[in-house]
Design a protein around this motif. Structure first.
Motif, short mmCIF file in Angstrom:
data_model
loop_
_atom_site.label_atom_id
_atom_site.label_comp_id
_atom_site.label_asym_id
_atom_site.label_seq_id
_atom_site.Cartn_x
_atom_site.Cartn_y
_atom_site.Cartn_z
N GLU A 117 -23.15 11.19 18.92
CA GLU A 117 -24.31 11.08 18.04
C GLU A 117 -25.56 11.28 18.87
O GLU A 117 -25.61 10.90 20.02
CB GLU A 117 -24.35 9.70 17.38
N LYS B 139 -24.51 14.07 14.23
CA LYS B 139 -23.16 13.57 14.54
C LYS B 139 -22.28 14.79 14.69
O LYS B 139 -22.19 15.59 13.76
CB LYS B 139 -22.66 12.70 13.39
N SER C 103 -21.51 8.44 22.55
CA SER C 103 -20.58 9.56 22.43
C SER C 103 -19.33 9.29 23.27
O SER C 103 -19.35 8.48 24.20
CB SER C 103 -21.22 10.86 22.89
#
Lengths: 557, 987
Positions: free
Chosen positions: B627, B673, B597
């Motif tokens: 994610e 996501k 991330s």
């Protein structure tokens, strides 16, 4: 620089710290659950798998609705003046449709059995077992699978013919023509019956044996003999098998019809195959319900309690024999009426009846007069209990505020060991699938169908003779017709046979139940048409399919 | 005893004397007029600054030009306070003109939030994090932490499971991620990962931070996939030892109890059913007599009573530079609303931290034991179902009788007997804690190893004596016993490096590993025919064993993680996080997943062009993408196991072993996501501050059980990766100070969240599956059915007949008007059981030492299948009592409810209910006893308060409670309001 080095050292150490047990730390090793692939390869593990195929037999045999309702012999008890006849029994679309839960269970339970059998058959070849055990056990599984298919094909018509273990679930289904399913059942049963042990082959009671396979095969042949795709000799083969069982499989008709149903006599010389139920609650699943579903729902009548645990009083009033069924029995020569029905309901506790005063244990509370001997109002008035004549059976409320509809319930499945259960479950007695009595009647019908009624007559008369009060003077049948046979089956096998399947096979459902009015409610409702010879494919199955399968004609979805 | 009594009295007398003395002495001193101007650090005059002569009630506020004027003695001390500024004390010291410059109070921005393996100043945070402090939690008057969190934060939905004593809550952050399974967030208590929030004493909690977006939770990888709730409990503080006591006493009273038919209404309804040919009702014997003489019983009134709730917490904390400590014990006792219900809970907490050279060692541990008598499962249901014509007492003896109905007496028995004779007791102990060692390698570079063990055990016993409905007054006692226990640990090793280069470049790097191991075991036995009610003991005396089982599960996880933060001049902030997780529960070869991330933030207010702006005190823009993975699936889901079957061969066991399921050898990570954009602001001298977040989160490869055609021999696969969903939403939280004067302030805390959940794909073919109630573009849980539209009225006979019905039956909309109802064309989406929006608002008013706060929260646009109505507003036709409904008769042509006793058609459609509600969560009125009174008795703080918990609810839902419409009367509880009085004392 020195600091950078320190950082490096510590990062390295950190990684090391967690790597130590990395390799198998994430590997699962369950306890209390065995790896099936390994287990079923072992000798004992495979035996457990075989036993697992028997378990759904109980589920399948408890789905009664589709076998009894709407036939000439069974109806649903209730008001006769009801304005809407919307029951399964009445062939009303609100009840008998693709959402019907009894039909859904009949379908899915059958496939549970089939897939267990498929798994068992598939895994047998890699199991550590002898050739003899391989043959015997796979034959058991193949019999049970054929048994499930026979019910499915007769109830639903075209159904998926699945014979391989499911490794990856399938989301589509293809309906096999009835003809193919019959071909499959015949070839399976022909192949396995020689491999199965005889009656006294040393196997446990309750396992599939040779006679069971022959009986099923005989019925399959007989049923196919009526179909458009019948093959030459089907009826003859059916007769030959039935005769073979009677002559060679060492079963005998018990001299007394009542002895066949004695609770202490479940293992007797007439029973070929029975679904096993147990007094051990841990092995008994939900228990049998044969003992409760054919008895009238009688609640809150002083003297008749539902509260005690001593004797199972629970009577669910699910199925009532029709007046036509009662009248099939001619008490002048036939003992089976008294050995089948309960005419009197006797008090099992003290009570005070608003109509009749004190009631003591042992007093008669309700008496159902014999079908041929209704009492006059005057005679009824002399008794201190309720008296119900045949025209009042299962339709007349006992008195205004009660919702009890008494009738002579089927008493031959009486179960004194059943634990109390609100829904009439927890029965402990075995459920007969095939017994020699039926084989005699199959022989008679097969002979008739093969065009040799004279050959069949002695078989039906043998059954009548066993039932007769006087074994020498009973009315011997001299002409054999399908109706004779269906009447006799009704008397001999009431509550045992699948009446729907019998009437469907012989093409007599509409004539006997509706046209002749044996099922008064269904006849009056007037919804029946021949589409109802097939049950609807369950919506709750079809909804999970990703292809469209054709619903049986006459059903909305 | 008596000695204590007197000493207490004497102390009070002293107190009064002293009070009187202080009041008098203050007035005796000479006064002079003092005036001046109040400005802020930028030289702007400040309006509305409160000026108070300390220790008195004399005060004023600054005018429009920032000027004030006040009378005070030459030796007095003036206190200047204003929201958003650091309050200041000034000695008068014989001056008559005092000008004051108040410094900006950046407390809000300097507030520290916990971000996972560390803390951060709120202004440096790049992800979406929201905090709730102790005051807000405490005000709710709730006995559990989750109960207190209800409605407090946007995007966090806490739902009560049912009304039983001590029952839990479900919590969901940012909507349902998954189609079928629970989306419980990860809970971390003081660094203890996977702790149990319910095991905490709310009084011990300092604050709760909820990490919502993936960039914030990323450091926890898959374990934080459903959000992370971080609880920080009160720790030891440097300084002298402080002892606190929190206590409360309250009455828990049934509220919003569903209105059932009263006697006359019941009889009218039943007669209507009988008139229409209903066959299922009988009114005979004593019940007939009661009906005729209108001798009715209100069974709910007979069964329900008020509960009493008490709680006590004592804590001690303190410490020095080298060492801090805290110790806290709590006790909570609550009786239920029917007999036999009792909850008792003990909490203990210990925390010690000490320094030696470069090492810091610490331990914190929590223990909770709760013992809950859940009472009868049946009593409340019987109270709802019993007909008003049944009678609790024997008509002859007047004694309470077990069988109360004449008609089918065994069907519903006297609820008081059930309450007394049936019980489920749950005794649970949870112990968790952590020990850590922190080593400062050199300034800015540290190593920390934390070991967090968790031990729990739970014993659930069920017993039913003879005189219970389930035993019908004749069967011998029976019971069930479940023992379960488990242990788990998380072991984290983390390296942390922080450095500030050239005063402007701040760098923070973190690298760590984490090991998680969780084991649990359970055993169960069910038995009956005990000689006497020995509850769950002396099972050897039971004549019949009905069932037994035992089991074991273990799951493990191994993780590597890293985080890198960089900030330039406190203006531009960047965070990168990555975590690599391996889970034992997934298939061989698919166990590992990597979840990265990144987030950036821009503190606009730090820019040169904004620095001079006096309206905007702080403004920060945030943007993140991350994610995450999820492995919420039962252990061994990828292993093909066996399970037992039942059969016998003529009495000999023929129990078999069949496949337990269809296995899935491809089971892999479920992935999320998420994009998040956020804005933090503070304006008008910080009088208005808030946060707005918008997000879009896609969940793909969802792990879910999938129904399969039963011809496969099974009806489902327990876990497959199929389908994807999307949650999009907006969350707003706002704090405002609406009014501020010397004595009076009014502030508001407001939150709002709207989440839209929709299915993107189900089985990989982008197709809807109406038959399974799953639709592309629709929420995960929709109600898909025929649409009811009132009742067929007189004059609509022909229309009704077309569908086989008569007037009085439920009218169903034939969507395509083809004269028949079929699922394909006539079923529609009626609603969804997730709320369209949620919100909460707290208004706090303070006047001098008094404070009042009112908390209201709401969930809107939620439709549920109401189990309550299924059980108690359905086609019983007088066989049982039921909810008071406005039913159709030819004389009462309503559209509300069908005519009893007829074939009323699709009556089940009336069970879908709108469960929207607005609820007053609490009203709290408090008084802080002035310091001047407390000082002589050596009390530094004393607050007394009165709280009404859940006093009102506004809803159209007619069942027990709109928040737990799924729970019905069996083994359930009623909705309650609590009125409690409490004190908080600090010594």
């Amino acid at each position: 620089m020195k600091r950078l080095k320190t950082i490096r050292v510590f990062c390295g150490a950190l990684m090391l710290l967690s790597m130590t047990s990395c390799s198998d730390f994430l590997t699962e090793s369950p306890k209390g659950s065995m790896n099936a692939d390994e287990f079923y390869k072992t000798k004992d593990g495979f035996e457990y798998l075989v036993k697992a195929v028997y378990d759904p037999l109980r589920w399948v045999s408890k789905n009664h609705d589709a076998h009894f309702y709407g036939t000439d012999l069974f109806t649903v008890p209730g008001f006769s003046d009801q304005t809407f006849l919307t029951h399964f029994n009445d062939y009303h679309k609100n009840a008998l449709n693709a959402s019907n839960s009894a039909i859904f269970l009949l379908f899915t339970d059958s496939y549970s059995l089939i897939q267990r059998a498929n798994t068992c058959i598939n895994r047998a070849s890699s199991a550590d077992i002898t050739e003899a055990i391989f043959k015997q056990r796979t034959s058991e599984a193949r019999f049970l699978r054929a048994y499930a298919y026979f019910t499915l094909v007769e109830e639903f018509g075209k159904v998926p013919l699945l014979t391989e273990e499911v490794k990856v679930p399938s989301f589509t289904a293809e309906l096999a023509p009835e003809k193919d399913i019959y071909t499959f059942m015949v070839s399976e049963l022909e192949a396995i019956y020689p491999l199965l042990p005889a009656k006294d082959g040393g196997q446990e009671w309750g396992r599939v044996n040779r006679a069971a396979a022959k009986t099923l095969l005989s019925k399959v042949y007989l049923t196919r003999a009526y179909k458009t795709f019948a093959e030459t000799g089907d009826a003859q083969k059916s007769f030959d098998l039935a005769k073979d069982i009677i002559d060679n499989e060492k079963y005998t008709l018990l001299p007394d019809f009542a002895d066949v149903f004695k609770a202490t006599n479940e293992v007797n010389n007439e029973v070929i195959f029975s679904v096993q139920w147990s007094t051990n609650v841990e092995l008994n699943w939900t228990g049998n319900n044969d003992y409760s579903v054919f008895l009238p729902y009688l609640q809150n009548i002083p003297g008749l309690t539902s509260k005690t645990n001593g004797v199972a009083q629970r009577m669910t009033g699910t199925y009532a024999p029709t007046r036509f069924a009662y009248r099939l029995f001619d008490r002048s020569w036939d003992t089976r009426y008294d050995k089948t029905f309960r005419s009197a309901y006797i008090a099992n506790e003290k009570g005070t009846s608003p109509q009749f005063g004190a009631v003591n244990v042992g007093d008669t509370v309700i008496y159902c007069t014999y079908p041929d001997q209704p009492w006059s109002a005057a005679k009824k008035a002399t008794k201190k209990y309720f008296v119900v004549n045949i025209d009042e059976y299962y339709e007349k409320k006992l008195y205004d505020l009660y919702t009890n509809f008494p009738y002579p319930g089927i008493d031959k499945f009486k179960d004194t060991k059943a634990l109390y259960d609100d829904n009439g479950n927890l029965g402990t007695r075995d459920h007969f699938v095939y017994r020699l009595g039926e084989v005699y009647l199959i022989a008679a019908e097969a002979a008739l169908k093969a065009g040799k009624p004279d050959v069949g007559l002695p078989y039906i008369n043998e059954i009548r003779k066993r039932a007769a009060i006087n074994k020498t003077t009973y009315p011997v049948l001299t002409t054999l017709t399908i109706d004779n046979i269906l009447d006799e089956r009704g008397r001999e096998l009431l509550g045992e046979e699948s009446r729907f399947m019998e009437l469907k096979r012989t093409g007599k459902l509409k004539e006997r139940a509706i046209t002749n009015g044996a099922n008064e409610r269904a006849a009056r409702a007037g919804y029946y048409n021949d589409n109802y010879l097939y049950r609807p494919l369950p919506y709750d199955w079809m909804r999970y399919l990703r292809n469209t399968v054709e619903q049986n004609a006459g059903y909305d979805y | 005893m008596s000695k204590n009594y007197f000493s207490k009295r004497r102390r009070i007398a002293t107190l009064i004397t002293l009070c009187a003395f202080f009041v008098c002495s203050a007035q005796m001193l000479a006064q002079s007029q003092i005036s001046g101007t109040v400005k802020d650090s930028k030289g702007e005059t400040l309006i509305g600054v409160s000026v108070l002569v300390k220790g008195t009630s004399v005060g004023t506020i600054s005018d429009i030009n920032g000027k004030y004027s006040i009378k005070a003695s030459p030796k007095a001390v003036l206190q200047f306070t204003s929201m958003g500024y650091v309050s200041q004390l000034v000695n008068v010291d014989n001056k008559i003109n005092i000008d004051v410059v108040l410094a900006d109070d950046n407390k809000i921005l300097d507030e520290v939030v916990v971000v996972g393996y560390g803390t951060m100043k709120k202004r440096d945070v790049t992800g979406s994090v929201i905090s709730v402090d102790n005051a807000a939690l405490k005000r709710t008057g709730q006995a559990t932490v989750l109960g207190a969190l209800k409605g407090q934060t946007p995007g966090v939905i806490v739902t009560q499971v049912n009304g039983k004593l001590g029952t839990g809550y479900s919590i969901e952050v940012r909507g349902k991620n998954s189609i079928s399974k629970a989306s419980d967030p990860l809970v971390i208590v003081d660094g203890i990962i996977g702790a149990d929030m319910n095991a905490l004493n709310p009084a011990d909690i300092e604050k709760i931070d909820v990490l919502k977006d993936v960039s914030a939770t990323a450091i926890y990888g898959s374990r934080g996939a459903n959000g992370v709730v971080i609880v920080t409990t009160k720790g030891g503080k440097t300084g002298k030892n402080v002892v606190t006591y929190d206590g409360s006493y309250g009455v828990v009273t049934p509220t919003n109890v569903p209105k059932m038919f009263n006697g006359d209404e019941y009889m009218a309804y039943t007669k209507e059913a009988l008139r229409n040919g209903s066959a299922s009702v009988s009114i005979i014997g004593q019940e007939k007599i009661n009906a005729d003489s209108k001798n009715y019983t209100d069974w709910l009134d007979y069964t329900l009573k008020n509960g009493i709730q008490t709680s006590h917490t004592v804590s001690l904390s303190g410490g020095s530079e080298k060492e801090t400590h805290i110790l806290s014990v709590g006790y909570n006792r609550q009786t239920g609303n029917t007999d036999g219900e009792l909850l008792q809970r003990f909490n203990a907490k210990i925390g010690v931290e000490g320094k030696a050279g470069n090492f810091t060692l610490g331990l914190s541990a929590y223990a909770r034991n709760s013992d809950i008598d859940n009472g009868s499962k049946e009593a409340l249901r019987s109270a709802f179902r019993l007909r008003p014509i049944a009678q609790p007492t024997d008509p002859v003896t007047g004694q309470d009788q077990f069988f109360v109905q004449t008609y089918r007496p065994d069907r519903f028995t006297n609820p008081r007997f059930d309450a007394k004779n049936e019980n489920t007791n749950i005794n649970q102990t949870n112990i968790f804690g952590n020990v850590f060692i922190d080593y400062k390698i050199f300034e800015g570079f540290t190593f920390r190893s934390t070991f967090s063990p968790y031990l729990w055990s739970s014993r659930t016993g069920y017993s039913a004596d003879t005189f219970t409905k389930t035993n019908k007054g004749v069967n011998k006692p029976k019971g069930e016993l479940t023992n379960a226990f488990g242990s788990s640990y998380t072991w984290d090793n983390v390296l942390n490096y922080t450095h500030l280069f050239n005063r402007k470049h701040r760098v923070n790097g973190m690298l760590g590993t984490s090991t998680f191991d969780n084991k649990s075991e359970n055993s169960y036995i069910k038995y009956k025919d005990l000689p006497y009610n020995s509850e769950w003991y002396a099972i050897q005396d039971a004549a019949t064993i009905e069932a037994r089982s035992s089991g074991y599960t273990r799951e493990t996880m191994l993780s590597y993680m890293g985080r890198f933060n960089y900030s330039y001049d406190d203006k531009y902030l960047v965070t990168f996080t990555g975590r690599y997780d391996g889970s034992s529960k997934l298939a061989e070869g698919r166990k590992w997943g990597f979840f990265p991330s990144a987030a950036v933030a821009w503190r606009v207010s730090q820019e040169g062009f904004m620095k001079e702006n006096t309206t905007i005190n702080d403004l920060k823009l945030r943007f993140s993408y991350g994610e995450s993975g999820n492995n919420v699936v039962a252990p061994y889901s990828t292993i093909l196991g066996v399970s037992a079957t039942q059969y016998d061969f003529n009495g000999t066991s023929a129990a078999g072993q069949y496949l337990s399921r269809i296995p899935n050898n491809d089971l892999s990570w479920e992935k999320s996501k998420e994009f998040n954009i956020g804005l933090d602001f503070s304006i008008l001298q910080n009088r208005i501050s808030g946060t707005v977040d918008a997000y879009s989160k896609d969940n793909v490869d969802l792990i879910m059980p999938m129904s399969i055609p039963q011809t496969n021999g099974f009806s489902n696969i327990s876990a497959v990766n199929v389908g994807s969903t999307r949650n999009q939403g907006i969350e707003v939280s706002l704090n405002t100070v609406n009014v501020q004067t010397k004595d009076f302030t009014w502030s508001t805390n407001f939150n709002f969240a709207k989440n839209t959940n929709k299915i993107i794909d189900i089985f990989g073919d982008k197709k809807s599956y109406p038959n399974q109630g799953l639709f592309i573009g629709q929420p995960v849980s929709v109600i898909y059915d025929y649409q009811a539209n009132g009742i067929y009225q007189l004059g609509e006979e022909t229309l009704a007949a077309k569908y086989g019905f008569v007037p009085g039956a439920v009218k169903v909309v034939d969507q395509n008007d083809d004269g028949k109802l079929d699922p394909e064309h006539d079923k529609v989406i009626l609603g969804s059981n997730t709320p369209k929006w949620t919100g909460g608002i707290t208004n706090t008013f303070t006047y001098k030492n008094f404070d009042l706060s009112v908390f209201v929260y709401t969930r809107q646009g939620e439709m549920r299948y109401s189990t309550f109505h299924k059980e108690l507003a359905n086609e019983y036709m007088g066989e049982i009592n039921q909810l008071k409904v406005n039913y159709w008769t030819p004389e009462n042509p309503t559209n509300d409810f069908y005519r009893p006793g007829i074939n009323a058609g699709w009556t089940g459609l009336l069970l879908y209910k709108d469960c929207s509600f607005v609820r007053v969560g609490n009203i709290t009125f408090g008084y802080n006893i002035p310091e001047s009174v407390l000082k002589p008795i050596h009390v530094s703080n004393l607050r007394a308060y009165f709280t009404a918990v859940n006093p009102f609810v506004f809803t159209n839902y007619t069942g027990i409670d709109p928040e737990y419409s799924n729970n019905a009367s069996y083994d359930g509880g009623v909705s309650t309001s609590t009125y409690m009085f409490g004190v908080s004392v600090k010594f």
